[in-house]
Design a protein around this motif. Structure first.
Motif, PDB file in Angstrom:
ATOM      1  N   SER A 185       0.793  -1.200   0.152  1.00  0.00           N
ATOM      2  CA  SER A 185      -0.014   0.030   0.135  1.00  0.00           C
ATOM      3  C   SER A 185       0.850   1.428  -0.030  1.00  0.00           C
ATOM      4  CB  SER A 185      -0.898   0.171   1.287  1.00  0.00           C
ATOM      5  OG  SER A 185      -1.774  -1.086   1.192  1.00  0.00           O
ATOM      6  N   GLU A 186       1.917   1.186   0.774  1.00  0.00           N
ATOM      7  CA  GLU A 186       2.984   2.390   0.723  1.00  0.00           C
ATOM      8  C   GLU A 186       3.409   2.725  -0.610  1.00  0.00           C
ATOM      9  OE1 GLU A 186       5.749   1.488   3.718  1.00  0.00           O
ATOM     10  OE2 GLU A 186       4.123   1.382   5.496  1.00  0.00           O
ATOM     11  N   ILE A 187       3.488   1.659  -1.352  1.00  0.00           N
ATOM     12  CA  ILE A 187       3.996   1.830  -2.823  1.00  0.00           C
ATOM     13  C   ILE A 187       2.860   2.393  -3.682  1.00  0.00           C
ATOM     14  CG2 ILE A 187       5.246   0.909  -4.785  1.00  0.00           C
ATOM     15  CD1 ILE A 187       6.693  -0.798  -2.933  1.00  0.00           C
ATOM     16  N   PHE A 188       1.917   1.528  -3.800  1.00  0.00           N
ATOM     17  CA  PHE A 188       0.973   1.577  -4.851  1.00  0.00           C
ATOM     18  C   PHE A 188      -0.274   2.436  -4.671  1.00  0.00           C
ATOM     19  CE2 PHE A 188       3.149  -2.722  -5.690  1.00  0.00           C
ATOM     20  CZ  PHE A 188       3.524  -2.294  -6.988  1.00  0.00           C
ATOM     21  N   LEU A 189      -0.402   2.963  -3.423  1.00  0.00           N
ATOM     22  CA  LEU A 189      -1.366   4.009  -3.182  1.00  0.00           C
ATOM     23  C   LEU A 189      -0.557   5.574  -3.066  1.00  0.00           C
ATOM     24  CD1 LEU A 189      -3.497   2.352  -0.672  1.00  0.00           C
ATOM     25  CD2 LEU A 189      -3.852   2.622  -2.834  1.00  0.00           C
ATOM     26  N   ASN A 190       0.549   5.358  -3.529  1.00  0.00           N
ATOM     27  CA  ASN A 190       1.500   7.018  -3.503  1.00  0.00           C
ATOM     28  C   ASN A 190       1.142   7.331  -4.957  1.00  0.00           C
ATOM     29  OD1 ASN A 190       3.414   8.724  -3.835  1.00  0.00           O
ATOM     30  ND2 ASN A 190       4.432   7.810  -2.007  1.00  0.00           N
ATOM     31  N   LYS A 191       0.469   8.569  -4.760  1.00  0.00           N
ATOM     32  CA  LYS A 191       0.031   9.115  -6.055  1.00  0.00           C
ATOM     33  C   LYS A 191       1.336   9.772  -6.841  1.00  0.00           C
ATOM     34  CE  LYS A 191      -4.185   8.073  -6.038  1.00  0.00           C
ATOM     35  NZ  LYS A 191      -4.765   7.066  -7.255  1.00  0.00           N
ATOM     36  N   SER A 192       2.103  10.413  -6.024  1.00  0.00           N
ATOM     37  CA  SER A 192       3.492  10.930  -6.522  1.00  0.00           C
ATOM     38  C   SER A 192       4.175   9.986  -7.360  1.00  0.00           C
ATOM     39  CB  SER A 192       4.216  11.497  -5.273  1.00  0.00           C
ATOM     40  OG  SER A 192       5.556  12.118  -5.680  1.00  0.00           O
ATOM     41  N   ILE A 193       4.648   8.740  -6.660  1.00  0.00           N
ATOM     42  CA  ILE A 193       5.278   7.604  -7.470  1.00  0.00           C
ATOM     43  C   ILE A 193       4.495   7.368  -8.778  1.00  0.00           C
ATOM     44  CG2 ILE A 193       6.130   5.536  -7.481  1.00  0.00           C
ATOM     45  CD1 ILE A 193       6.186   5.649  -4.133  1.00  0.00           C
ATOM     46  N   GLN A 194       3.208   7.223  -8.653  1.00  0.00           N
ATOM     47  CA  GLN A 194       2.449   6.839  -9.958  1.00  0.00           C
ATOM     48  C   GLN A 194       2.552   7.849 -11.080  1.00  0.00           C
ATOM     49  OE1 GLN A 194      -1.847   6.470  -9.166  1.00  0.00           O
ATOM     50  NE2 GLN A 194      -2.331   5.752 -11.183  1.00  0.00           N
ATOM     51  N   LYS A 195       2.541   9.169 -10.520  1.00  0.00           N
ATOM     52  CA  LYS A 195       2.536  10.120 -11.400  1.00  0.00           C
ATOM     53  C   LYS A 195       3.850  10.200 -12.042  1.00  0.00           C
ATOM     54  CE  LYS A 195       1.712  15.263 -12.346  1.00  0.00           C
ATOM     55  NZ  LYS A 195       1.331  16.368 -11.399  1.00  0.00           N
ATOM     56  N   LEU A 196       5.098  10.081 -11.298  1.00  0.00           N
ATOM     57  CA  LEU A 196       6.245   9.874 -12.024  1.00  0.00           C
ATOM     58  C   LEU A 196       6.460   8.565 -12.964  1.00  0.00           C
ATOM     59  CD1 LEU A 196       9.609  10.700 -10.142  1.00  0.00           C
ATOM     60  CD2 LEU A 196       9.141   8.421 -11.549  1.00  0.00           C
ATOM     61  N   ILE A 197       5.855   7.742 -12.709  1.00  0.00           N
ATOM     62  CA  ILE A 197       5.914   6.744 -13.640  1.00  0.00           C
ATOM     63  C   ILE A 197       5.305   6.833 -14.789  1.00  0.00           C
ATOM     64  CG2 ILE A 197       5.120   4.109 -13.768  1.00  0.00           C
ATOM     65  CD1 ILE A 197       7.594   4.370 -11.957  1.00  0.00           C
ATOM     66  N   GLU A 198       4.039   7.537 -14.757  1.00  0.00           N
ATOM     67  CA  GLU A 198       3.278   7.577 -15.793  1.00  0.00           C
ATOM     68  C   GLU A 198       3.987   8.734 -16.666  1.00  0.00           C
ATOM     69  OE1 GLU A 198      -0.272   9.237 -14.096  1.00  0.00           O
ATOM     70  OE2 GLU A 198      -1.209   7.136 -13.921  1.00  0.00           O
ATOM     71  N   GLU A 199       4.496   9.598 -16.120  1.00  0.00           N
ATOM     72  CA  GLU A 199       5.218  10.816 -17.166  1.00  0.00           C
ATOM     73  C   GLU A 199       6.570  10.138 -17.808  1.00  0.00           C
ATOM     74  OE1 GLU A 199       6.394  13.679 -14.235  1.00  0.00           O
ATOM     75  OE2 GLU A 199       4.251  14.787 -14.040  1.00  0.00           O
ATOM     76  N   TRP A 200       7.253   9.149 -17.188  1.00  0.00           N
ATOM     77  CA  TRP A 200       8.621   8.721 -17.596  1.00  0.00           C
ATOM     78  C   TRP A 200       7.992   7.488 -18.582  1.00  0.00           C
ATOM     79  CZ3 TRP A 200      13.283  10.502 -18.216  1.00  0.00           C
ATOM     80  CH2 TRP A 200      13.944  11.454 -17.477  1.00  0.00           C
TER      81      TRP A 200
END
Length: 540
Positions: free
Chosen positions: A75-90
């Motif tokens: 949850s600490e990884i996959f509910l983190n919107k900041s990480i998700q946005k970074l992955i989507e952008e790259w």
């Protein structure tokens, strides 16, 4: 004092937020991205190890099974919107990175964020964990005595009295009655989350995350049903005639197949399984003594279960103590999973094929290359070398084993289409749906007062939307086994080069390529039904 603690907590939270924002701002180059993903994947692998350990403890009984804490790390990884946005952008820029490995890592991270949002959902996680524990720890009663699933399965095969078979078969309904409402609620929750991500339902999302084309899948499965229907009906008609009965019920199949297409259980002693397993795999080139694989026999709600605790350093599997050749097939299958785990050479955790987060791997592929090992057990050359069966026994078994294999296929089709339709409309009459699926795929009627069984399946809880993978795995294993036969001929059961081919073609590179590309590269053609239907003696 209390005020100081609150102030300190706020400061820590602000520092974390500031750190995340700073890190996001700093990731402006490819090298920075690689460094960031390396760090993120260490955290991801730690979560996978904890989840694997928790599941191992649950099924092996060897320690505390803290599934909730394990899911919290995800949850600490996959509910983190900041990480998700970074992955989507790259990921959107991946074509300009000129780095296939990095692009692949970003692609799987993106898929895992889709699947991980549901897997890590706190409400869904609690319901999944509670239902999983309920199923795992359930005590079945046969009259006043406790009975295990393995004991039920063993007795169904050998019991001659159909009324007793019916009572044994209905025992599983005790758990289904307890689990039904929880399962339906879980299905609805999964559907809601999948729809929020833009998918028709959770099943469609699951297939997408595994890169299984839904339209192709349904067409393929319907084709298998149509092409095996006549032969299965002939088997039922012949069984009625042989056993002088007018009606075949679902609780009769195990006993009928045991008598039709059986090879004596005495040729497959439980206490020799690991010796034979290691001896055979040593002969085809795997150095079993040096492999980090742990083996255990114990009553569990599966035929067998392998868990890749830490890839490639730690794999463990459990076998349910069923009888006969099926026990050996399951053992070889689970060992096939373990071999994939310990022979994966890729270093990036997101590409290692951990099973926990939907999107990280394709279950059909991992099941297929595991089932490839099980194909050896029904090979006449293997039976001749590793059992005491006579040539007449082997010939009889080979000539009739397709009955049981077609039954297994159609039973899995029943399970798949039941779940597929359940996710389409979870509020429908699921008891009636189950009876309709028995009629369509197993060609038998169930008496109206027979209690439902579907909710007792742990697959619908722990491995949702998974049954198609077992059918595709049979297609994969059959297609690859034909390659082995053509490549190694009569030496296929004692040539050390067999392990080299399997490892380099199927294990080593993890998830660097899509599963269907790996199948095409290894077999020379895309996945098709031909080899499987030849194995079933439906086509030549």
């Amino acid at each position: 004092m209390r005020f100081e603690i609150i102030l300190f907590s706020i400061l820590i939270l602000l520092l974390i937020i500031s750190s995340c924002e700073k890190r996001k701002e700093e990731i402006k180059t490819k090298n920075q991205l690689i460094s960031y993903l390396d760090s993120l994947e260490l955290k991801y692998e730690n979560a996978c190890v904890q989840m694997g350990s928790a599941n191992w403890n649950l099924y092996s009984g060897s320690g505390k099974a803290d599934l909730d804490q394990a899911k919290q790390q995800f949850s600490e990884i996959f509910l983190n919107k900041s990480i998700q946005k970074l992955i989507e952008e790259w990921r959107a820029r991946s074509s300009s990175l000129a780095d296939d490995t990095l692009s692949r890592r970003l692609e799987l991270w993106w898929r895992c964020f889709l699947g991980g949002q549901i897997y890590s959902d706190s409400i869904i996680a609690v319901k999944e964990n509670n239902l999983q524990k309920k199923i795992t720890n359930f005590k079945f009663k046969y009259y006043d005595e406790t009975i295990t699933l393995a004991e039920i399965n063993n007795r169904l095969r050998k019991e001659k009295n159909p009324k007793i078979r019916q009572k044994l078969w209905n025992v599983v309904s005790q758990l289904s009655a307890e689990a039904k409402d929880d399962l339906i609620e879980l299905v609805k929750l999964r559907n809601e989350r999948a729809k929020s991500l833009g998918f028709y339902n959770f099943y469609s999302l699951s297939l997408y995350l595994q890169q299984i084309d839904e339209e192709w899948l349904i067409k393929t499965l319907n084709s298998l049903e149509e092409q095996t229907n006549r032969k299965f009906q002939e088997f039922i008609d012949a069984s009625k005639k042989k056993y002088r009965v007018k009606i075949i019920y679902p609780w009769d199949f195990d006993a009928i197949i045991y008598n039709w297409a059986s090879i004596s259980d005495t040729h497959f002693p439980k206490d020799s399984i690991f010796h034979i397993l290691h001896k055979f795999h040593d002969n085809i080139g795997f150095k079993t003594d040096s492999l980090p694989i742990k083996e255990l026999i114990r009553n569990i709600p599966f035929g067998g279960l392998n868990i890749g605790i830490k890839i490639p350093d730690d794999s463990r599997f459990i076998l349910n103590p069923i009888d006969g050749i099926r026990f050996y097939q399951v053992a070889f299958h689970e060992y096939g999973h373990a071999l994939q785990v310990v022979n994966t050479k890729i270093k990036y955790p997101i590409l290692k094929g951990y099973e926990w987060i939907p999107g990280a791997s394709c279950g059909a592929y991992s099941e297929g290359i595991a089932e490839l090992q099980a194909q050896f057990v029904t090979d006449p050359e293997w039976l001749k070398r590793y059992t005491n069966a006579t040539q007449d026994e082997i010939d009889k078994y080979i000539a009739t084993k397709s009955f049981g294999e077609i039954y297994a296929l159609r039973k899995t089709l029943k399970n798949f289409f039941f779940e597929y339709e359940m996710y389409k409309a979870p509020d429908q009459d699921l008891d009636s749906l189950e009876k309709a699926m028995f009629k369509k795929y197993l060609l038998v009627d169930i008496p109206n007062k027979t209690p439902h069984r579907f909710a007792a399946s742990i697959w619908y809880t722990m491995y949702p939307c998974y049954y198609q993978n077992y059918i595709l795995s049979e297609m994969i294993a059959s297609q690859l086994y034909e390659v082995i036969v053509n490549k190694f001929g009569e030496k296929r059961i004692d040539n050390p080069d067999v392990s080299s081919w399997i490892t380099s073609s199927l294990y080593a590179n993890g998830e660097m390529e899509e599963w269907y590309i790996r199948i095409k590269n290894a077999s020379g053609k895309s996945l098709e039904t031909g080899a499987y239907l030849r194995r079933l003696n439906v086509i030549e």
